[in-house]
Every structure is written in C-alpha cells, then in structure tokens.
Design an enzyme around this catalytic site. Structure first.
Site, short mmCIF file in Angstrom:
data_model
loop_
_atom_site.label_atom_id
_atom_site.label_comp_id
_atom_site.label_asym_id
_atom_site.label_seq_id
_atom_site.Cartn_x
_atom_site.Cartn_y
_atom_site.Cartn_z
N ASP A 1 -43.61 -30.61 -62.32
CA ASP A 1 -43.45 -32.07 -61.65
C ASP A 1 -43.88 -32.99 -62.99
O ASP A 1 -44.92 -32.88 -63.25
CB ASP A 1 -44.06 -32.25 -60.32
CG ASP A 1 -43.96 -33.62 -59.47
OD1 ASP A 1 -42.90 -34.25 -59.87
OD2 ASP A 1 -44.74 -33.63 -58.77
N HIS B 1 -51.08 -33.99 -56.29
CA HIS B 1 -50.50 -32.96 -55.04
C HIS B 1 -51.54 -32.44 -54.33
O HIS B 1 -52.55 -31.98 -54.38
CB HIS B 1 -50.16 -31.73 -55.98
CG HIS B 1 -48.90 -31.89 -56.82
ND1 HIS B 1 -48.32 -31.07 -57.56
CD2 HIS B 1 -48.11 -33.08 -56.91
CE1 HIS B 1 -47.22 -31.42 -58.03
NE2 HIS B 1 -47.03 -32.54 -57.77
N SER C 1 -51.85 -32.18 -60.60
CA SER C 1 -51.73 -31.18 -59.56
C SER C 1 -53.36 -30.22 -59.81
O SER C 1 -54.48 -30.94 -59.80
CB SER C 1 -50.75 -30.21 -59.74
OG SER C 1 -50.58 -29.46 -58.23
#
Length: 193
Positions: A136, A43, A16
């Site tokens: 995540d 992301h 991310s």
C-alpha cells in the site's frame, strides 16, 4: 536526484506495522509553526478505538486532529485517518471520509489518500512512505512523483517492516530514501526552513 523540496502545502504519510513509532519519531522533530498540513494514514482494524490522534498529540507540538467529514484542511495541523474510513482530499481542500472498499486489505488505505492528495496539490505535495508489511502506498508515491511532488521513503533497514518502503522504492519514483530518524529533521529544514 532532487535535493530540495519546492514550496509544500501538504505532506501525506502512510504506515502500517511499526507506524506508531515512525510517526512519533517524525512528528516530534517538527517545530511549532510548521507551515504545511500533514495527513496521516495508519493501517488499523475498522473496529479499533480511535486513539491514534491522542497518542500522537503527546509527541507533537502541532495540533493533532481526528477529522470530521468535509473538514477544511488547515496549514500546520496533523490530520489522522480514522479506523474504518479512507481519508481523501477533495478539490476544495477539505477532507472526505469514505467507507469504500478496502484497498490492499486496508481501510484507511495509503494509496487512496496519496492519489486524492496528488490530484489536488500536484507539485505542492510531499509524500512519505513508512514502515509496513504490504505494498500500500507504492501506487500513490508513483502518482505524486508523476504530478511533480516530492517523495520520501523510509530506508527499509530502519523500518520495523520493510515491505511498504521497498515497494515504493521499486517504483523508481522516490526522490529521497532516509533513515527514520532523519525524516522529521529533513522535513523541518526543507519545508519550515
């Protein structure tokens, strides 16, 4: 602690915040002829322009692909999940692009890729969790580990945002914790060597 990776057919990676730097660092260390397919999730906002494959291709000696739905996974290629879609591995080793619900507020989600790839590849899979600002990927890393795959987390101290690797490490399912600069070399030696 496991010291060597077994035969690897695919590597999944998730990042991310700080992911572009992490991916360019890792991919630039992989040699021409690298034998495993690489599947990446970064992301991104659903409305983002899909420029990540183009950016990564500038640092990588392997083909970098923005996949279509049902695209066949080929060894030695890098597949980048597009903005707004989960990238999933199907049983026949093709990619599915899904507009399903966001996971950890993200679509594409690291967990979605890792779980689907773990189900298909089992112990022939390596999972790499990189810099990021949420959890995540932790569930996916745990699943890959339970299926016999090899798991790597970027050391939190070398991450621009440590939350994602920290969450993965807390699962107890990470085989190796490596500084960012060491991950690409490790994969090149263990998978291509």
């Amino acid at each position: 602690m496991i010291n060597r990776i077994g035969p690897v057919k695919a590597i999944v990676m998730g990042a991310s915040w700080g992911g572009l730097n992490a991916y360019t660092t890792i991919l630039s260390a992989l040699p021409v002829g690298f034998p495993a397919a690489i599947l990446l999730v970064q992301h991104q906002h659903a409305s983002a322009e899909n420029r990540l494959p183009w950016l990564l291709a500038r640092y990588c000696q392997l083909p970098v692909i923005a996949p279509e739905d049902k695209e066949e996974i080929q060894p030695g290629c890098v597949y980048v999940a597009p903005p707004g879609y989960h990238m999933l591995v199907e049983e026949d080793e093709t990619l599915a692009l899904s507009a399903g619900r966001p996971v950890h507020f993200s679509r594409p989600s690291v967990d979605e890729l890792f779980l689907s790839a773990g189900a298909v590849y089992g112990k022939q899979l390596a999972g790499v969790i990189l810099t990021g600002a949420n959890e995540d990927g932790a569930k996916g890393i745990d699943y890959i580990h339970r299926r016999g795959g090899f798991t790597i987390a970027q050391s939190p101290v070398s991450a621009e945002a440590p939350a994602m690797p920290e969450a993965a490490i807390k699962t107890g399912a990470v085989s190796r914790v490596l500084d960012l600069e060491a991950i690409g070399t490790f994969l090149a030696e263990q998978v291509a060597g």
